[in-house]
Design a protein around this motif. Structure first.
Motif, PDB file in Angstrom:
ATOM      1  N   ASP A 104       0.839  -1.206   0.000  1.00  0.00           N
ATOM      2  CA  ASP A 104       0.000   0.000   0.000  1.00  0.00           C
ATOM      3  C   ASP A 104       0.871   1.251   0.000  1.00  0.00           C
ATOM      4  O   ASP A 104       0.666   2.168  -0.806  1.00  0.00           O
ATOM      5  CB  ASP A 104      -0.926   0.028   1.215  1.00  0.00           C
ATOM      6  CG  ASP A 104      -1.957  -1.097   1.220  1.00  0.00           C
ATOM      7  OD1 ASP A 104      -2.106  -1.795   0.191  1.00  0.00           O
ATOM      8  OD2 ASP A 104      -2.609  -1.279   2.269  1.00  0.00           O
ATOM      9  N   ARG A 105       1.852   1.301   0.895  1.00  0.00           N
ATOM     10  CA  ARG A 105       2.728   2.478   0.998  1.00  0.00           C
ATOM     11  C   ARG A 105       3.496   2.709  -0.302  1.00  0.00           C
ATOM     12  O   ARG A 105       3.568   3.839  -0.790  1.00  0.00           O
ATOM     13  CB  ARG A 105       3.717   2.307   2.153  1.00  0.00           C
ATOM     14  CG  ARG A 105       3.130   2.532   3.526  1.00  0.00           C
ATOM     15  CD  ARG A 105       4.209   2.557   4.610  1.00  0.00           C
ATOM     16  NE  ARG A 105       4.913   1.284   4.735  1.00  0.00           N
ATOM     17  CZ  ARG A 105       4.530   0.287   5.528  1.00  0.00           C
ATOM     18  NH1 ARG A 105       3.438   0.407   6.257  1.00  0.00           N
ATOM     19  NH2 ARG A 105       5.233  -0.815   5.590  1.00  0.00           N
ATOM     20  N   GLU A 108       1.135   3.878  -3.144  1.00  0.00           N
ATOM     21  CA  GLU A 108       0.679   5.250  -2.893  1.00  0.00           C
ATOM     22  C   GLU A 108       1.803   6.257  -3.133  1.00  0.00           C
ATOM     23  O   GLU A 108       1.566   7.333  -3.681  1.00  0.00           O
ATOM     24  CB  GLU A 108       0.099   5.364  -1.485  1.00  0.00           C
ATOM     25  CG  GLU A 108      -1.240   4.650  -1.373  1.00  0.00           C
ATOM     26  CD  GLU A 108      -1.712   4.421   0.057  1.00  0.00           C
ATOM     27  OE1 GLU A 108      -0.976   4.788   1.017  1.00  0.00           O
ATOM     28  OE2 GLU A 108      -2.816   3.876   0.219  1.00  0.00           O
ATOM     29  N   THR A 109       3.028   5.897  -2.772  1.00  0.00           N
ATOM     30  CA  THR A 109       4.180   6.762  -3.029  1.00  0.00           C
ATOM     31  C   THR A 109       4.365   6.996  -4.531  1.00  0.00           C
ATOM     32  O   THR A 109       4.783   8.070  -4.949  1.00  0.00           O
ATOM     33  CB  THR A 109       5.464   6.143  -2.424  1.00  0.00           C
ATOM     34  OG1 THR A 109       5.298   6.052  -1.015  1.00  0.00           O
ATOM     35  CG2 THR A 109       6.692   6.961  -2.743  1.00  0.00           C
ATOM     36  N   TRP A 112      -0.422   5.808  -6.915  1.00  0.00           N
ATOM     37  CA  TRP A 112      -1.534   4.892  -7.124  1.00  0.00           C
ATOM     38  C   TRP A 112      -2.513   4.975  -5.965  1.00  0.00           C
ATOM     39  O   TRP A 112      -2.116   5.179  -4.824  1.00  0.00           O
ATOM     40  CB  TRP A 112      -1.028   3.458  -7.259  1.00  0.00           C
ATOM     41  CG  TRP A 112      -0.368   3.212  -8.567  1.00  0.00           C
ATOM     42  CD1 TRP A 112       0.917   3.497  -8.895  1.00  0.00           C
ATOM     43  CD2 TRP A 112      -0.966   2.640  -9.716  1.00  0.00           C
ATOM     44  NE1 TRP A 112       1.157   3.147 -10.191  1.00  0.00           N
ATOM     45  CE2 TRP A 112       0.012   2.612 -10.729  1.00  0.00           C
ATOM     46  CE3 TRP A 112      -2.237   2.149  -9.996  1.00  0.00           C
ATOM     47  CZ2 TRP A 112      -0.242   2.113 -11.988  1.00  0.00           C
ATOM     48  CZ3 TRP A 112      -2.487   1.648 -11.266  1.00  0.00           C
ATOM     49  CH2 TRP A 112      -1.498   1.638 -12.240  1.00  0.00           C
ATOM     50  N   ARG A 113      -3.775   4.779  -6.258  1.00  0.00           N
ATOM     51  CA  ARG A 113      -4.784   4.620  -5.218  1.00  0.00           C
ATOM     52  C   ARG A 113      -4.962   3.116  -5.013  1.00  0.00           C
ATOM     53  O   ARG A 113      -5.192   2.374  -5.974  1.00  0.00           O
ATOM     54  CB  ARG A 113      -6.107   5.244  -5.644  1.00  0.00           C
ATOM     55  CG  ARG A 113      -7.181   5.026  -4.600  1.00  0.00           C
ATOM     56  CD  ARG A 113      -8.437   5.763  -4.897  1.00  0.00           C
ATOM     57  NE  ARG A 113      -9.427   5.474  -3.870  1.00  0.00           N
ATOM     58  CZ  ARG A 113     -10.649   5.936  -3.896  1.00  0.00           C
ATOM     59  NH1 ARG A 113     -11.040   6.718  -4.874  1.00  0.00           N
ATOM     60  NH2 ARG A 113     -11.495   5.611  -2.941  1.00  0.00           N
TER      61      ARG A 113
END
Length: 140
Positions: A104-105, A108-109, A112-113
């Motif tokens: 996830d991290r 997102e970095t 991306w959602r």
């Protein structure tokens, strides 16, 4: 030949039969999304060089969808601790959860959602949320 990690031959066969993609839950969700006119990639690595694959990816909208199995990913409602071979499974399942958070991290970095759903969630409700996110991203 190395000794199996399974506690019995039946457990070994059961674990080998687990599918990485095209599970019934994934197929139901993909049917819902496709019927709504949404097109996507399946079992796709959103970030080149990052060895993590999302179940459903909307490349233009930059949305990565994961359908997490309750046992494998620690569902707060349905997860259960294995009674047999707990010294193996406890750390294995904990590592899966930590890898999910790391994924996830990282995504997102990279802009991306990330959308995650449990395997027990209704495909229609998940599709509603995904459709809203995709349409909001591609229509703006």
């Amino acid at each position: 030949m190395a000794e199996s990690w399974a506690t019995s031959e039946s457990t070994r066969k059961s674990m080998l039969a687990n599918k990485r993609r095209d599970t019934s839950t994934e197929l139901a969700l993909r049917r819902q999304l496709h019927s709504r006119g949404l097109r996507y990639r399946v079992d796709y690595a959103p970030v080149p060089g990052l060895r993590r694959r999302a179940d459903i990816v909307f490349t233009r909208a930059r949305i990565a969808v994961f359908i997490d199995g309750c046992f494998w990913h620690g569902c707060p409602v349905h997860a259960s601790a294995p009674k047999r071979n707990a010294n193996y499974w406890g750390p294995k399942l904990a590592a899966n959860i930590e890898r999910d958070r790391d994924t996830d991290r990282r995504l997102e970095t990279e802009g991306w959602r990330v959308m995650r759903f449990w395997e027990h969630e209704a495909p229609g409700a998940a599709a509603d949320r995904i459709e809203a996110a995709v349409r909001a991203t591609t229509c703006s």
